[in-house]
Design a protein around this motif. Structure first.
Motif, PDB file in Angstrom:
ATOM      1  N   SER A 192       0.781  -1.246   0.089  1.00 55.75           N
ATOM      2  CA  SER A 192       0.291  -0.088   0.027  1.00 55.75           C
ATOM      3  C   SER A 192       0.953   1.327  -0.003  1.00 55.75           C
ATOM      4  O   SER A 192       0.555   2.299  -0.653  1.00 55.75           O
TER       5      SER A 192
ATOM      6  N   ARG B 240      -8.098   2.054  -8.254  1.00 53.13           N
ATOM      7  CA  ARG B 240      -9.063   1.875  -7.106  1.00 53.13           C
ATOM      8  C   ARG B 240     -10.476   1.873  -7.599  1.00 53.13           C
ATOM      9  O   ARG B 240     -11.485   1.378  -6.871  1.00 53.13           O
TER      10      ARG B 240
ATOM     11  N   HIS C 115     -11.243  -1.733  -8.134  1.00 58.90           N
ATOM     12  CA  HIS C 115     -11.771  -2.444  -6.665  1.00 58.90           C
ATOM     13  C   HIS C 115     -12.870  -2.123  -6.124  1.00 58.90           C
ATOM     14  O   HIS C 115     -13.812  -2.739  -5.330  1.00 58.90           O
TER      15      HIS C 115
ATOM     16  N   ARG D 275      -3.324   5.154 -10.103  1.00 58.68           N
ATOM     17  CA  ARG D 275      -4.369   5.078  -8.688  1.00 58.68           C
ATOM     18  C   ARG D 275      -5.643   5.307  -8.748  1.00 58.68           C
ATOM     19  O   ARG D 275      -6.586   4.411  -8.328  1.00 58.68           O
TER      20      ARG D 275
END
Length: 367
Positions: A270, A285, A288, A281
Motif C-alpha cells: 500500500s 481503485r 476495486h 491509482r
C-alpha cells in the motif's frame, strides 16, 4: 423506488466491471519488436545477493548454462553477513564471465538495496541490463534470449513475468496465485496501452542509458521499496516500454509464498501504491470499488428479485472467466481459475481485511 435506484446502480457497476475485464484482455495480443534470430546484443545480468551463501553455487551454476552468445553475470553482494562473498569469489575463478560488486555498509546508505544496485549498474560492462534475484530462477535456458529479443531501437525497457511457485493441495497458494494473476494482467494491460506502472526486479530489463537519463533511483533512494516500479515511473515514455509473455522469458520463484508472508507484503504494498501516478491509482481503485459494490448490491438484489439479477450475474462471471482463462493460458497458469467465483469473493474479503488492518497499524518501509 430504493430498489430501482439500487438495481440501476448494480447494472452500471456490472457494466464497468465487464469493461475493465475486456480492457485487461488486451495484453494477450502483443507484437514482437524484432526477430529472435537477430538477437546478439551483449547483456549484463545483474543478480542481487544478500546472505545467500547456502544456495549461491547451484543458482550461479544453473545461470551460467544459459544459451546466449554474449553475457556477463554481475553479482552484487550487499554487505552480506554470511559467507556469500567467499562463495562468489570462488565462483568467479570457475566462470570467466562473472563480475563481483562487493558493497560495504556506509553511514549514508546503510543496507540500501538501491545504492547497491546503482553500483552494479555502473560496474556492468554492457549497455543492456537484465535484473533478477536469487529467490527466482529461469524457467528456460533461453531466458536471456527471450528477454533480450524484445529490445529494439525504440523499446529500451522490457518487463518480464515472474511466476509464483505452485504448491499442491494448498488453497492459500491458489488464492495468492489468483491475486498475482489478476495484478499481472492489470499491469501488462497498461503497458499495452503505453502507460506502464509496475515491474519486478526478479525479471526486468533496460538499458544503461535509460538508467542514467533519470539519474537511476535518485528520486526515491531514501525509500527501501520500489526499485523497479519507481524507476519505471521516472523512466517510462509512451514508446520505450514493452513486455514479454513467452514462456522462455519467464522466471519462477523458488519457494512458495506463505499466507502470512503474502498478507504482510500486501499491507506494505500500500505504501508503494500511494506513490504511483494519479491516473494509475484512480483506475485501479475504481476497479476495486466497483467490484466491491457489485458484490454488495448483488447480495441485496438476489434476495429481492433473483430472476432480475441472474442475467447480469451470468454475464459478469462469463466475461470474467473468458478473460482470466485466456490470460491464465497465456501466462501458463491454467489451474488458477478453476474455483473462479469463490476465489474472487475471497479476494474481495481479504482486500477489505488488508485495508482495515492498515488503518489500525500503518506498515513501515522495509529493507
Amino acid at each position: 423506488m430504493i430498489f430501482t435506484i439500487l438495481f440501476y446502480t448494480f447494472v452500471v457497476v456490472t457494466a464497468v466491471q465487464i469493461v475493465y475485464y475486456l480492457f485487461f484482455l488486451s495484453f494477450t495480443n502483443i507484437e514482437k519488436t524484432q526477430k529472435d534470430a537477430d538477437v546478439n546484443i551483449p547483456v549484463s545480468v545483474i543478480v542481487y545477493v544478500k546472505n545467500n551463501a547456502d544456495i549461491l553455487i547451484n543458482y550461479i551454476q544453473d545461470l551460467t548454462k544459459q544459451k546466449y552468445t554474449c553475457f556477463e553475470i554481475v553479482l552484487v553482494n550487499n554487505a552480506s553477513s554470511d559467507n556469500s562473498l567467499g562463495v562468489i569469489e570462488k565462483l568467479q575463478k570457475d566462470f570467466s564471465n562473472i563480475k563481483i560488486v562487493d558493497v560495504k555498509n556506509t553511514e549514508a546508505f546503510w543496507g540500501n538495496k538501491k545504492y547497491a544496485l546503482t553500483l552494479a549498474v555502473k560496474a556492468a560492462t554492457h549497455e543492456h541490463l537484465l535484473f533478477t534475484e536469487i529467490s527466482s530462477k529461469a524457467l528456460s535456458k533461453n531466458w536471456i534470449h527471450g528477454m533480450a529479443s524484445n529490445f529494439s531501437q525504440e523499446k529500451t525497457i522490457v518487463i518480464g513475468h515472474q511466476k509464483l511457485k505452485h504448491k499442491k493441495n494448498s488453497f492459500s497458494n491458489l488464492l495468492i496465485r489468483f491475486d498475482y494473476l489478476l495484478k499481472t494482467i492489470q499491469s501488462l494491460s497498461f503497458v499495452k496501452f503505453r502507460s506502464p506502472y509496475k515491474a519486478t526486479n526478479h525479471n526486468f530489463a533496460y538499458t544503461k542509458s535509460e538508467f542514467f537519463k533519470v539519474n537511476g533511483y535518485i528520486n526515491h533512494m531514501n525509500l527501501f521499496i520500489g526499485e523497479a516500479d519507481l524507476f519505471l515511473k521516472d523512466a517510462v515514455t509512451t514508446k520505450n516500454t514493452t513486455y514479454s509473455i513467452t514462456i522462455d522469458s519467464f522466471v519462477v520463484s523458488t519457494k512458495s509464498l506463505s499466507f502470512k508472508k503474502w498478507f504482510s507484503l500486501e499491507k506494505k504494498a500500500s505504501i508503494l501504491f500511494s506513490l504511483y501516478k494519479f491516473k494509475h491509482r484512480f483506475f485501479l481503485r475504481f476497479f476495486h470499488i466497483t467490484k466491491l459494490l457489485f458484490y454488495l448490491l448483488v447480495s441485496y438484489i438476489v434476495f429481492v428479485n433473483w430472476k432480475l439479477a441472474l442475467p447480469f450475474i451470468i454475464s459478469y462471471y462469463l466475461i470474467q472467466y473468458i478473460v482470466l482463462g485466456r490470460s491464465a493460458s497465456k501466462l501458463h497458469e491454467k489451474n488458477v481459475v478453476l474455483l473462479l467465483p469463490f476465489l474472487d469473493i475471497c479476494l474481495v474479503l481479504l482486500q477489505i481485511s488488508i485495508f482495515i488492518s492498515n488503518q489500525i497499524s500503518k506498515p513501515k518501509h522495509w529493507k
